[in-house]
Design a protein around this motif. Structure first.
Motif, PDB file in Angstrom:
ATOM      1  N   ALA A   1       0.794  -1.234   0.000  1.00  0.00           N
ATOM      2  CA  ALA A   1       0.000   0.000   0.000  1.00  0.00           C
ATOM      3  C   ALA A   1       0.820   1.275   0.000  1.00  0.00           C
ATOM      4  N   ALA A   2       2.143   1.169  -0.186  1.00  0.00           N
ATOM      5  CA  ALA A   2       2.997   2.352  -0.192  1.00  0.00           C
ATOM      6  C   ALA A   2       3.777   2.441  -1.495  1.00  0.00           C
ATOM      7  N   GLU A   3       4.112   3.650  -1.866  1.00  0.00           N
ATOM      8  CA  GLU A   3       4.878   3.872  -3.095  1.00  0.00           C
ATOM      9  C   GLU A   3       6.333   3.433  -2.946  1.00  0.00           C
ATOM     10  N   HIS A   4       6.897   3.602  -1.749  1.00  0.00           N
ATOM     11  CA  HIS A   4       8.315   3.313  -1.516  1.00  0.00           C
ATOM     12  C   HIS A   4       8.425   2.501  -0.235  1.00  0.00           C
ATOM     13  N   VAL A   5       9.015   1.317  -0.315  1.00  0.00           N
ATOM     14  CA  VAL A   5       9.048   0.387   0.818  1.00  0.00           C
ATOM     15  C   VAL A   5      10.481   0.181   1.292  1.00  0.00           C
ATOM     16  N   VAL A   6      10.694   0.403   2.588  1.00  0.00           N
ATOM     17  CA  VAL A   6      12.002   0.185   3.213  1.00  0.00           C
ATOM     18  C   VAL A   6      11.833  -0.866   4.294  1.00  0.00           C
ATOM     19  N   VAL A   7      12.711  -1.859   4.317  1.00  0.00           N
ATOM     20  CA  VAL A   7      12.633  -2.895   5.336  1.00  0.00           C
ATOM     21  C   VAL A   7      13.909  -2.918   6.163  1.00  0.00           C
ATOM     22  N   GLY A   8      13.738  -2.902   7.480  1.00  0.00           N
ATOM     23  CA  GLY A   8      14.847  -3.099   8.399  1.00  0.00           C
ATOM     24  C   GLY A   8      14.933  -4.573   8.734  1.00  0.00           C
ATOM     25  N   ALA A   9      16.129  -5.151   8.637  1.00  0.00           N
ATOM     26  CA  ALA A   9      16.303  -6.588   8.791  1.00  0.00           C
ATOM     27  C   ALA A   9      17.132  -6.928  10.024  1.00  0.00           C
ATOM     28  N   VAL A  10      16.677  -7.967  10.724  1.00  0.00           N
ATOM     29  CA  VAL A  10      17.508  -8.530  11.787  1.00  0.00           C
ATOM     30  C   VAL A  10      18.692  -9.253  11.163  1.00  0.00           C
ATOM     31  N   GLU A  11      18.449  -9.938  10.044  1.00  0.00           N
ATOM     32  CA  GLU A  11      19.501 -10.687   9.357  1.00  0.00           C
ATOM     33  C   GLU A  11      19.313 -10.553   7.849  1.00  0.00           C
ATOM     34  N   ILE A  12      20.370 -10.172   7.162  1.00  0.00           N
ATOM     35  CA  ILE A  12      20.365 -10.119   5.698  1.00  0.00           C
ATOM     36  C   ILE A  12      21.086 -11.354   5.183  1.00  0.00           C
ATOM     37  N   VAL A  13      20.425 -12.096   4.284  1.00  0.00           N
ATOM     38  CA  VAL A  13      20.985 -13.344   3.766  1.00  0.00           C
ATOM     39  C   VAL A  13      21.084 -13.271   2.246  1.00  0.00           C
ATOM     40  N   GLU A  14      21.771 -14.236   1.683  1.00  0.00           N
ATOM     41  CA  GLU A  14      21.923 -14.272   0.231  1.00  0.00           C
ATOM     42  C   GLU A  14      20.581 -14.560  -0.446  1.00  0.00           C
ATOM     43  N   THR A  15      20.397 -13.987  -1.617  1.00  0.00           N
ATOM     44  CA  THR A  15      19.164 -14.202  -2.377  1.00  0.00           C
ATOM     45  C   THR A  15      18.981 -15.693  -2.683  1.00  0.00           C
ATOM     46  N   GLY A  16      17.773 -16.190  -2.405  1.00  0.00           N
ATOM     47  CA  GLY A  16      17.459 -17.578  -2.669  1.00  0.00           C
ATOM     48  C   GLY A  16      17.617 -18.491  -1.477  1.00  0.00           C
ATOM     49  N   THR A  17      18.173 -17.992  -0.375  1.00  0.00           N
ATOM     50  CA  THR A  17      18.371 -18.866   0.792  1.00  0.00           C
ATOM     51  C   THR A  17      17.133 -18.933   1.683  1.00  0.00           C
ATOM     52  N   ILE A  18      16.156 -18.052   1.489  1.00  0.00           N
ATOM     53  CA  ILE A  18      14.873 -18.168   2.188  1.00  0.00           C
ATOM     54  C   ILE A  18      13.975 -19.064   1.333  1.00  0.00           C
ATOM     55  N   ASP A  19      13.485 -20.148   1.917  1.00  0.00           N
ATOM     56  CA  ASP A  19      12.602 -21.043   1.177  1.00  0.00           C
ATOM     57  C   ASP A  19      11.416 -20.261   0.614  1.00  0.00           C
ATOM     58  N   SER A  20      11.090 -20.503  -0.631  1.00  0.00           N
ATOM     59  CA  SER A  20      10.025 -19.731  -1.286  1.00  0.00           C
ATOM     60  C   SER A  20       8.687 -19.864  -0.564  1.00  0.00           C
ATOM     61  N   ASN A  21       8.464 -20.996   0.104  1.00  0.00           N
ATOM     62  CA  ASN A  21       7.225 -21.181   0.853  1.00  0.00           C
ATOM     63  C   ASN A  21       7.189 -20.374   2.143  1.00  0.00           C
ATOM     64  N   SER A  22       8.334 -19.823   2.530  1.00  0.00           N
ATOM     65  CA  SER A  22       8.419 -19.055   3.770  1.00  0.00           C
ATOM     66  C   SER A  22       8.462 -17.551   3.530  1.00  0.00           C
ATOM     67  N   VAL A  23       8.462 -17.141   2.273  1.00  0.00           N
ATOM     68  CA  VAL A  23       8.516 -15.704   1.963  1.00  0.00           C
ATOM     69  C   VAL A  23       7.151 -15.068   2.220  1.00  0.00           C
ATOM     70  N   HIS A  24       7.109 -14.088   3.119  1.00  0.00           N
ATOM     71  CA  HIS A  24       5.863 -13.387   3.420  1.00  0.00           C
ATOM     72  C   HIS A  24       5.645 -12.173   2.512  1.00  0.00           C
TER      73      HIS A  24
END
Length: 227
Positions: free
Chosen positions: A185-208
């Motif tokens: 619902a926003a034009e520009h989205v910023v996310v603060g992360a507890v942990e930044i990981v490599e792309t693809g290491t989060i299981d696709s079924n777990s992506v919110h």
């Protein structure tokens, strides 16, 4: 692929005076404290802030209110932050806070409506009360409903537990709350992360939240604690 990882100050730099901002969280659980701190340092004035609640004076949206950055607050619950009532009732015009209370389910669905391109929602909540003042009432199937308009913002500040470098987000337990709705619902989205990981290491079924919705990523968020 564009590098989305920024420092907190870089990530909030586009937020100027008068901007509208959605902030994820429920009683500050799931709120991006590092991004909020950076916004306090930047100091934009007359913000419209949209969130479930007003946080506490020392946590969540309450930090923005305490710093005098918020002109209008749109929320469902403000009782945990006494500063809201004080600022609503002050005689000092520059310190005065406009507080628009929205029933919690209605708030969530108005945000969802904005994110999914709907013209509004129909809800029986508030019919026959002051919530209905100035709003259109429609009768469907013999029952009255309020037409509530979509609620969108210029920016959304979210908090994720794991975020990959593309911006895909995984939230831990109840920290999910309003965060995914606001991403749409926003034009520009910023996310603060507890942990930044490599792309693809989060299981696709777990992506919110899909990274296609995320413009900037900031590391350094702390695990949420009650105290």
């Amino acid at each position: 692929m564009r590098d989305k990882i920024l420092t907190p100050d870089q990530a909030v730099a586009p937020i100027g005076d008068g901007a509208s901002i959605m902030v994820g969280g429920f009683m500050a659980c799931g709120s991006p404290e590092g991004l909020i701190d950076a916004l306090v340092r930047k100091g934009p004035k007359n913000l419209t802030v949209i969130g479930n609640d007003a946080g506490f004076s020392y946590r969540g949206i309450g930090k923005l209110i305490h710093a005098g950055l918020v002109k209008t607050l749109i929320a469902s619950h403000v009782g945990l932050n006494p500063e809201v009532a004080q600022r609503m009732n002050t005689d000092v015009e520059e310190d005065k806070l406009e507080c628009i209370l929205v029933p919690q389910g209605t708030l969530a669905e108005r945000i969802r409506a904005a994110g999914f391109g709907l013209g509004g929602i129909l809800t029986p909540t508030g019919v026959g009360t002051i919530v209905a003042e100035g709003k259109q009432v429609l009768n469907v199937g013999g029952r009255d409903y309020l037409l509530e308009e979509p609620l969108k913002a210029d920016f959304a500040l979210l908090r994720g537990n794991k975020v990959d470098k593309f911006g895909n987000i995984w939230f831990h337990s109840t920290t999910v709350n309003f965060n995914p709705l606001m991403a749409f619902a926003a034009e520009h989205v910023v996310v603060g992360a507890v942990e930044i990981v490599e792309t693809g290491t989060i299981d696709s079924n777990s992506v919110h939240v899909s990274g296609v919705l995320v413009d900037s990523i900031v590391g350094g968020e702390k695990p949420w604690q009650i105290a």
